[in-house]
Design an enzyme around this catalytic site. Structure first.
Site, mmCIF file in Angstrom:
data_model
loop_
_atom_site.group_PDB
_atom_site.id
_atom_site.type_symbol
_atom_site.label_atom_id
_atom_site.label_comp_id
_atom_site.label_asym_id
_atom_site.label_seq_id
_atom_site.Cartn_x
_atom_site.Cartn_y
_atom_site.Cartn_z
ATOM 1 N N GLY A 230 31.250 32.171 78.243
ATOM 2 C CA GLY A 230 31.408 32.421 79.670
ATOM 3 C C GLY A 230 30.584 33.619 80.094
ATOM 4 N N ASN A 482 33.118 39.831 82.261
ATOM 5 C CA ASN A 482 33.080 38.420 81.876
ATOM 6 C C ASN A 482 34.082 37.636 82.736
ATOM 7 O OD1 ASN A 482 35.427 39.540 80.568
ATOM 8 N ND2 ASN A 482 35.515 37.652 79.370
ATOM 9 N N CYS A 484 37.039 36.425 82.377
ATOM 10 C CA CYS A 484 38.462 36.764 82.308
ATOM 11 C C CYS A 484 38.731 38.247 82.515
ATOM 12 C CB CYS A 484 39.047 36.305 80.971
ATOM 13 S SG CYS A 484 38.963 34.528 80.719
ATOM 14 N N GLU A 486 38.104 40.928 80.742
ATOM 15 C CA GLU A 486 38.439 41.879 79.679
ATOM 16 C C GLU A 486 37.211 42.631 79.167
ATOM 17 O OE1 GLU A 486 38.016 37.979 77.308
ATOM 18 O OE2 GLU A 486 38.644 38.621 79.283
ATOM 19 N N THR A 684 43.390 34.987 74.859
ATOM 20 C CA THR A 684 43.663 34.232 73.623
ATOM 21 C C THR A 684 44.276 32.858 73.899
ATOM 22 O OG1 THR A 684 45.831 35.292 73.318
ATOM 23 C CG2 THR A 684 43.957 36.317 72.230
ATOM 24 N N THR A 686 43.071 29.177 73.594
ATOM 25 C CA THR A 686 43.051 28.173 72.541
ATOM 26 C C THR A 686 43.313 28.797 71.179
ATOM 27 O OG1 THR A 686 41.427 26.969 73.859
ATOM 28 C CG2 THR A 686 41.727 26.261 71.606
#
Length: 1201
Positions: A230, A482, A484, A486, A684, A686
């Site tokens: 991503g 990114n 998400c 983080e 976290t 998958t």
């Protein structure tokens, strides 16, 4: 570096205590069709079926793995660590189709990952000797197999394919820096240097077509999405709308280009077939297009609502107009002044604003002899054409907020927006920029908060806070993250992630945290991530150079929520904050200490010397937070971080956190650091399921009762395993714990149940054999009614023993227990005893003061009232943030009833508590999300003008609507009239177009079918024609349609799968299965064979009473009536379902439990899921995962984690 063993022993290596077993993996759609299947795969015995399924489906390499391999000799590399390639000589002895296959063992996957990392580490001298390399390999395989830790998905996809199997491919335009020379090199191979990085930040220049510009960015993004990663970008460099261009004219603005990027991302599945693309779009709060950006998703959601509503209204009214054109004979029927029915339908259409030209077009089509118009109805499903049509659906959007803006909001000050060119020009000229527009800061804040409340976007990123903790400001500010949120660092850099499973470090006997084991894991995985930078390739020159220069890592953890519950500590408490801080500090400072050790041997990262003073300042601030220093002690911070409060932290954890902080600083001052950043907290998604984590990242649990997947298929109900341990820690006795657990998950037996028990059922006629069947099904039942259906009890028992006719128990909404005389209250009491309440509230023996320990992100079960507040989510993030290099990806859940003021408060509190980024999700803020309150509010509400609609669209001739018909076989063929009514249904089954045409008798009964698949080849087409003729002959000789339906539904062959173009049916197992589902729904009212409830439709059912009239050689055909007639079967009356019943009446689903779609959504939400269905497997087991969704059944995510 010298490695020592911790989890393994020398003689046995990684498999010393691991038990292996063979399992089958199968993931299916709701209708039973297969998504994926693999048999006899070797996996660790302790792994759950979900973990096995995800490993097999998503992370096994499925092709290109040679059956025979040979080693490639390489100087300085031990034989056991050398690369492997296909052994062509041995492969030639096999048939061509048998030479290559896929991975079939978890050990193969662990070997290619650990082996590849060890190979690159040994080659570039990360280990002091071969023995250290062997220890490193063994320990990593052990940690993977025991689910202690896992790398991000791109590592599973790409790492080791070349090293283990010799798999290679054409270069995709990647670059890497040669570790031996430090020189940039263009890749010549797709996999020799893998792409292990999940998170990328890319820059974009205000240039249309040149390298580094707008169109080049979409190419770079595509390259990342292809390999499962991503990316995020700050688009603030792009000029705003109407901003002057250097060559004259005005800019089209930021939004026009964002829409292009959104379309490009939407067309790509990340990792090929694994996930859709994930991207983050950031924008500075002073950009001139900021208001349009804030409103982007809100506006697009409105468009979806308009498209859905408009398509339904157009379909209903335009088909009604067309039908009215056949109400009378002659040319006058096309004249609304002469045809009263046509006039009425036109008036109704104009009332709802159907376009005049479309009304005229339909009348013109009717005049040409057309009898139907296919007007596709769109839905609010997030994968539907409605959402695919609008923009903004393929990115997470965030606004970069500065301290200056937040202060302006606090003080209700004006806020200036600036043209990009003016801002750049003023910077060059050393003057203050002139604003292009001035707004009230609070007005903009209101707009941000409303948009987040209405559409869950934009999120917020606190630019000043982020850059005050920046280790390398000499090389530029941090502008973006990114997808998400983080990973936050310089533009054109990448980060590869890994997460530790914290639950594995809690001793379940002593309930202490294994500090030494956790430290060891953090050290090894820091080395893994560092080696991954060495071996990696990147999608552009800039990213390759800067990622090599700064070597950012992303070590994190998962299962914090479970650990807190096991320890008997409420998620919303001072103790939880202190423990979170301590665990985060141990991880973070151990990683930095390891980075400093590597810097001693390998040298610090290239950019360290330039940024040394800044980085050491940041490390000192991390250390101060471990010691809970007063605000005045921190260097260069405007907001004081939340330190570890010694009053609430276990002394051994506090001591470890402070020791690690001291060590990291002392080693860093002496040797520098190998990595500019070392930690993040990722969602976290998958990989959390691969590790069998109950909770992801820093999240709390979403439910107390879970449904665990069985190896042979199906599910059984279990209590969250944190609950009994938490109760034990709180001092409850074994018998009390058993009673509390049974209250939550149920006793799974009728023995001892109130009212509905074995004795009561025997009195109703139940036999011992049937009761045994019921008992056997109860552990799998979510609701007691599921155990009392015809599939479980058998039709013979219902008809012969209980005397219930098939007509009754086949009717939608039939409840056997109610039919037997039990009241709803009786059923609820028995259900609570047998199946559990799904909540811990009001459980026997449980003290109310202990309720907070078991609070979850959502209300639990149908009786649950408690859930974690948004403040508790923010506080736990604030406790971890001072010990994280990057940021924390987390969903802050808000209930549906949350107001805009709550959004404002949450965003403001996040800033005040020094959080770097925040994403909020209010339940129901997406139009696509099913919402219980909406279903309950609107259920049963009928359309006021129902009779008017019926008059306008349904033939008034009531011939045989209530006629009793007995169907029997007739020896002489009953011929159809020369001109006959019927309908044509176009659909696409598994990508193949299917046209179904029916012919009917005057009474509306079906008498023939035609099937056309005109592009399928002569043989297949002829077979389908022959089959249609044989069915038609049977129908004309009296064979009931119901017999055909029973025989041919669930018939399975290719093509099959997803069905589009049909209102009710969305999945089928074959073309034949689809055809008889469609006929059963239309002529028999068998909505149980469809996947969409009749209450979801808005009056576009195909009418089954079609009168035939001769008029200018044309037949009359009612194409879209409001009445569906159920086809008669022996000794049954034809049932008419009104339009209002369609809306309010629940349909049985095709599942054996026989529950409706609405009920399935409700049950999913009661279980703690969102109510959305999974795009991969169709299950309703979706949970929020960062700012995305994750399927707990198959592991699919809608994001990049």
């Amino acid at each position: 570096m010298k490695m020592n063993r911790h989890f393994t022993v020398p003689q046995n290596g990684e498999s010393s205590t691991i038990q292996w077993t063979k399992r089958n993996s199968k993931i299916t759609n709701p209708d039973g069709s297969k998504v994926f299947e693999a048999n006899d795969i070797l996996v660790p015995e302790d792994w759950s079926q979900v973990a096995v399924d995800i490993l097999a489906q998503k992370y096994f390499r499925r092709k290109g793995v040679p059956k025979y391999l040979k080693k490639v000799q390489e100087d300085g590399i031990p034989e056991w660590l050398q690369k492997s390639i296909p052994d062509t000589e041995k492969l030639e002895s096999l048939k061509p189709e048998d030479r290559f296959g896929g991975e079939t063992s978890a050990l193969e996957v662990f070997h290619r990952l650990a082996g590849c990392w060890t190979y690159w580490g040994y080659k570039y001298k990360y280990f002091s000797d071969e023995e250290s390399a062997k220890i490193f390999y063994d320990e990593i395989v052990y940690m993977l197999a025991t689910q202690m830790a896992a790398p991000n998905s791109p590592q599973w996809f790409n790492t080791g394919l070349n090293w283990a199997y010799g798999i290679d491919g054409k270069s995709q335009g990647h670059y890497y820096v040669d570790p031996s020379t430090g020189k940039l090199v263009k890749s010549t191979s797709a996999y020799e240097h893998p792409q292990p990085h999940a998170c990328f930040i890319q820059s974009v220049d205000d240039d249309l077509v040149n390298e580094g510009g707008i169109m080049d960015l979409w190419v770079r993004e595509a390259r990342l999405f292809k390999y499962g990663s991503g990316t995020g970008t700050n688009f603030s460099n792009l000029r705003g709308e109407n901003e002057p261009l250097s060559g004259g004219g005005k800019s089209s603005g930021l939004m026009s280009f964002l829409k292009i990027g959104d379309r490009a991302a939407g067309a790509i599945k990340s990792g090929g077939t694994t996930r859709r693309a994930a991207k983050m779009v950031c924008l500075d709060v002073d950009h001139p297009d900021i208001e349009n950006f804030i409103d982007w998703k809100v506006t697009e959601e409105k468009k979806v609502a308009s498209l859905v509503t408009g398509s339904m209204l157009n379909n209903r009214h335009l088909n009604a107009i067309m039908s009215a054109c056949y109400e009378m004979e002659g040319e006058d029927r096309f004249n609304p002044k002469k045809n009263s029915s046509l006039k009425k339908t036109i008036q109704d259409a104009k009332k709802v604003l159907i376009p005049d030209n479309y009304i005229k077009r339909v009348i013109d089509l009717a005049r040409q002899g057309y009898k139907e118009i296919l007007f596709e109805e769109l839905t609010t499903d997030w994968q539907s054409d409605a959402y695919n049509t609008v923009s903004g659906q393929n990115s997470n959007n965030s606004i970069r907020l500065t301290n200056e803006f937040m202060a302006a909001v606090e003080q209700d000050q004006p806020w200036n927006l600036y043209f990009r060119t003016e801002k750049e020009k003023a910077k060059v000229e050393g003057r203050k920029a002139k604003p292009s527009q001035t707004l009230r800061a609070r007005e903009l804040w209101e707009k941000i908060s409303y948009a987040a409340w209405a559409s869950a976007d934009p999120g917020t990123q606190y630019h000043t806070t982020i850059n005050e903790w920046h280790t390398c400001p000499e090389d530029g500010p941090i502008n973006a993250s990114n997808p998400c949120s983080e990973y936050m660092f310089l533009d054109n850099t990448a980060c590869n992630l890994a997460s530790a499973n914290l639950q594995k470090f809690v001793n379940l006997e002593t309930l202490n945290f294994d500090v030494e084991g956790f430290r060891y894991l953090c050290k090894l995985w820091t080395i893994i991530l560092e080696i991954s930078v060495t071996m990696a390739q990147f999608p552009s020159k800039e990213i390759a150079e800067l990622s090599y220069k700064f070597r950012t890592l992303g070590l994190g953890y998962a299962n914090l929520g479970s650990v807190l519950m096991v320890l008997g500590i409420p998620y919303d408490s001072q103790q939880a904050m202190a423990i979170t801080g301590a665990i985060s500090s141990i991880m973070h400072m151990t990683a930095y200490a390891t980075s400093a050790e590597m810097a001693k041997e390998q040298g610090p990262f290239v950019g360290y010397a330039k940024n040394q003073k800044h980085m050491l300042r940041v490390i000192r601030n991390h250390r101060r937070a471990a010691y809970n220093a007063p605000s005045g002690d921190y260097e260069g911070l405007t907001i004081t971080p939340i330190g570890i409060n010694p009053a609430f932290c276990p002394s051994y954890m506090l001591k470890a956190a402070q020791e690690d902080a001291d060590l990291a600083l002392s080693l860093g001052e002496k040797y520098g650091f190998r990595n500019a950043q070392v930690t993040v907290i990722a969602p976290t998604g998958t990989i959390g399921l691969v590790m069998d984590c109950d909770t992801t990242g820093i999240e709390p649990d979403f439910a107390l009762v879970k449904f665990k997947k069985l190896a042979g298929g199906g599910y059984f109900k279990i209590i969250n395993q944190s609950v009994p341990y938490g109760l034990k820690k709180l001092g409850y006795s074994p018998s009390e714990i058993e009673a509390i657990v049974n209250y939550c998950k149920g006793h799974a037996t009728l023995n001892g149940a109130p009212v509905i028990n074995t004795q009561a059922l025997k009195e109703k006629g139940f036999t011992n054999e049937i009761l045994e069947k019921v008992e056997a099904s109860l552990p799998l039942a979510f609701d007691i009614n599921f155990a009392f259906n015809k599939f479980n009890l058998g039709e013979n028992f219902l008809t012969k023993n209980l005397g219930i006719s098939k007509e009754i128990f086949d009717s939608p909404g039939f409840s056997l227990l109610e039919h037997l005389g039990f009241t709803k209250e009786d059923i609820n009491k028995a259900n609570d005893y047998v199946c559990g309440t799904m909540t811990i509230e009001n459980a026997p023996f449980l003290k109310e003061k202990d309720y907070p320990v078991f609070d979850c992100a959502n209300k639990c079960g149908k009786y649950g009232k408690r859930f974690l507040s948004y403040e508790s989510h923010i506080r736990i993030m604030a406790a971890a943030q001072p010990f994280i290099s990057g940021a924390i990806s987390k969903t802050i859940n808000l209930p549906e009833e949350a107001v805009i003021e709550d959004i404002k408060n949450a965003y403001f509190l996040s800033w005040k508590m020094m959080i770097k980024a925040n994403a909020l999700y209010r339940d129901g803020s997406k139009l696509s999300q099913p919402l219980n309150s909406v279903l309950e509010l609107l259920n049963g509400i009928e359309i006021d003008d129902q009779e008017e609609i019926r008059e306008a669209t349904i033939s008034k001739d009531p011939v045989q609507i209530a006629e009793k018909i007995v169907t029997k076989y007739i020896s002489h063929r009953r011929k159809l009239p020369s001109r006959r009514a019927g309908y044509t249904q176009k659909a696409i089954v598994g990508g193949h177009k299917v046209y179904l045409r029916t012919g009917e008798y005057e009474d509306g009964q079906i008498g023939e079918i035609f099937i056309d698949m005109h592009k399928e080849g002569a043989a297949f087409r002829s077979l389908m024609n022959a089959f249609a003729i044989s069915v038609s002959l049977g129908l004309q000789h009296g064979v009931p349609l119901e017999e055909y339906v029973d025989a041919f539904t669930f018939f399975k062959f290719e093509p099959n799968g997803i069905v589009s173009g049909n209102k009710h049916i969305k999945m089928s197992t074959s073309v034949i299965d689809y055809i008889f589902r469609e006929l059963a729904i239309t002529y028999l009212g068998r909505y149980d064979l469809g996947q969409v409830a009749p209450e979801d439709l808005r009056g576009d059912e195909i009418g089954s009473k079609r009168a035939t009239a001769e008029s200018n050689g044309q037949e009359k055909e009612t194409l879209s009536s409001m009445t569906a007639v159920i086809e008669p079967t022996p000794k049954k009356e034809v049932e008419t379902i009104s339009y209002s019943q369609m809306i309010s009446k629940e349909k049985p689903s095709s599942s054996p439990s026989g529950i409706s779609l609405l009920e399935e959504v409700k049950l999913a939400k009661i279980k703690g899921y969102t109510g959305d269905s999974c795009s991969e497997c169709g299950s309703f087991e979706m949970v929020r995962n960062g700012s995305c969704l994750k399927c707990m059944s198959c592991g699919s995510t809608t994001g990049c984690s």
